[in-house]
Design a protein around this motif. Sequence first.
Motif, PDB file in Angstrom:
ATOM      1  N   LEU A 299       0.271 -29.983 -40.958  1.00 43.02           N
ATOM      2  CA  LEU A 299       0.542 -29.635 -39.560  1.00 43.02           C
ATOM      3  C   LEU A 299       0.268 -30.862 -38.706  1.00 43.02           C
ATOM      4  N   ARG A 317      -2.641 -17.040 -37.922  1.00 40.86           N
ATOM      5  CA  ARG A 317      -2.466 -18.196 -37.047  1.00 40.86           C
ATOM      6  C   ARG A 317      -3.593 -19.192 -37.269  1.00 40.86           C
ATOM      7  N   THR A 320      -6.008 -25.664 -33.804  1.00 48.63           N
ATOM      8  CA  THR A 320      -6.563 -26.997 -34.047  1.00 48.63           C
ATOM      9  C   THR A 320      -6.996 -27.607 -32.713  1.00 48.63           C
ATOM     10  N   ARG A 328      -3.808 -26.868 -30.376  1.00 50.56           N
ATOM     11  CA  ARG A 328      -2.516 -26.307 -30.791  1.00 50.56           C
ATOM     12  C   ARG A 328      -2.717 -25.050 -31.609  1.00 50.56           C
ATOM     13  N   TYR A 330      -0.659 -22.835 -34.612  1.00 47.33           N
ATOM     14  CA  TYR A 330       0.439 -22.843 -35.576  1.00 47.33           C
ATOM     15  C   TYR A 330       0.525 -21.473 -36.240  1.00 47.33           C
ATOM     16  N   ASN A 331       1.735 -21.079 -36.600  1.00 45.63           N
ATOM     17  CA  ASN A 331       1.941 -19.863 -37.375  1.00 45.63           C
ATOM     18  C   ASN A 331       1.703 -20.207 -38.847  1.00 45.63           C
ATOM     19  N   LYS A 335       4.531 -22.223 -40.477  1.00 46.76           N
ATOM     20  CA  LYS A 335       3.933 -23.561 -40.311  1.00 46.76           C
ATOM     21  C   LYS A 335       4.390 -24.253 -39.024  1.00 46.76           C
ATOM     22  N   LYS A 336       4.996 -23.493 -38.115  1.00 48.70           N
ATOM     23  CA  LYS A 336       5.494 -24.069 -36.861  1.00 48.70           C
ATOM     24  C   LYS A 336       4.418 -24.012 -35.777  1.00 48.70           C
ATOM     25  N   CYS A 337       4.442 -25.020 -34.880  1.00 51.55           N
ATOM     26  CA  CYS A 337       3.538 -25.003 -33.727  1.00 51.55           C
ATOM     27  C   CYS A 337       4.085 -23.989 -32.727  1.00 51.55           C
ATOM     28  N   LYS A 340       0.975 -25.094 -27.337  1.00 54.20           N
ATOM     29  CA  LYS A 340       0.193 -26.308 -27.083  1.00 54.20           C
ATOM     30  C   LYS A 340      -0.685 -26.045 -25.883  1.00 54.20           C
TER      31      LYS A 340
END
Length: 415
Positions: A299, A317, A320, A328, A330-331, A335-337, A340
């Motif tokens: 990620l 989820r 970070t 951030r 992420y799913n 693996k998508k952000c 933000k």
Amino acid sequence: NKRWSLIVYCFFKGIILEYVQGGELKTKSIDLLDLSPGTDVGALVEEIRKAEPLITASRKEQVIHLVLRLQEKLGQQEDHKFYLFKVLRAHILPLTNVAFNKSGSCFITGSYDRTCKIWDTASGEELRTLEGHRNVVYAIAFNNPYGDKIATGSFDKTCKLWSAETGKCYHTFRGHTAEIVCLSFNLQSTLIATGSMDTTAKLWDIQNGEEVVMLTGHSAEIIALSFNTTGDRIITGSFDHTVAVWDVGTGRKLHTLIGHRAEISSAQFNWDCSLIVTGSMDKTCMLWNAVTGTRVATLTGHDDEVLDVCFDYTGQRIATSSADGSARVYNAETKKCIAKMEGHGGEISKICFNPQGSRILTASSDKTARLWDPHTGQCIQILEGHTDEIFSCAFNYKGDIIITGSKDNTCRIWR
């Protein structure tokens, strides 16, 4: 002939069955990932019961009652505004960490003044001081969900186990040859793990105070460790850029997670023990298959060191936080952000979800903590008042109280 009691552990999306088989205490986790405020609980429990022989007809009502309570907590209002309730001049020297017991009725603070203090959340009064360490008390924890014991890890190379009720010291665990910087209870509250600057981790028996096993193999300091829910695996994160997965029973190393190009900052299992997330000074976060030890995803997106990572309570989820001043979400599946969070004026050293998964809390060197909506990344509230950097923050189990710890030597309760 299985005698068992049901405990709802401090994860919002699962129950743990605890039972005795052949004279041995066993645990089994059942996830409730599909539970939402609109779920038909009766039908859900019936489904669980069909798949799980441990839940007998006579136990069904108890399980329904517990799941209904979880459902009620999930639906609690999202728009809670937090206000400063108390400023605790907690210690004469800077704090190192803060932690709640499961109910949130009390919390603990560790400090450079060599003590750990226990506080009553409702009144803000100090209940007792745990004294005996000869150097900084750095790592602290309750044995949640029970909350009757406290572990403290110190730069004096020892870990101590205390009674949360009386403050009595049950054991002093000796054997590390350098500072202890991280520790954890297993969820079953039978073991304490300690990680040290001496490159090793050790597992200790809570009952007799003996060292059970030493985990050796890292070539640099261990700064993070985490048990999985079932208690049969533990991970250690090191400055040697790797994370190791160990078998708790034998102390055997099962996998070395290799891929990060700089020191590890944090590592955690998700609730159902299928995934491990790691954060590193190499500006990335990596997702690993906990069973095979293979990397599932990297990620990216942060412009500076990733200082903290965590799963939400469902493991769906990942959040970070970074030295770049942003956080951030992420799913874990795609693996998508998905969000933000920008607005802090300094690095974010700590990040956590509330148990309901509806809010994220961040602690920053800009002297503020912030609450965010994890779906949109919008800042909901700024908790201001500390006069130096905040490095520690936590929600209670209900998600309606926050504690923040700062280098200004104070701890603040927000409710």
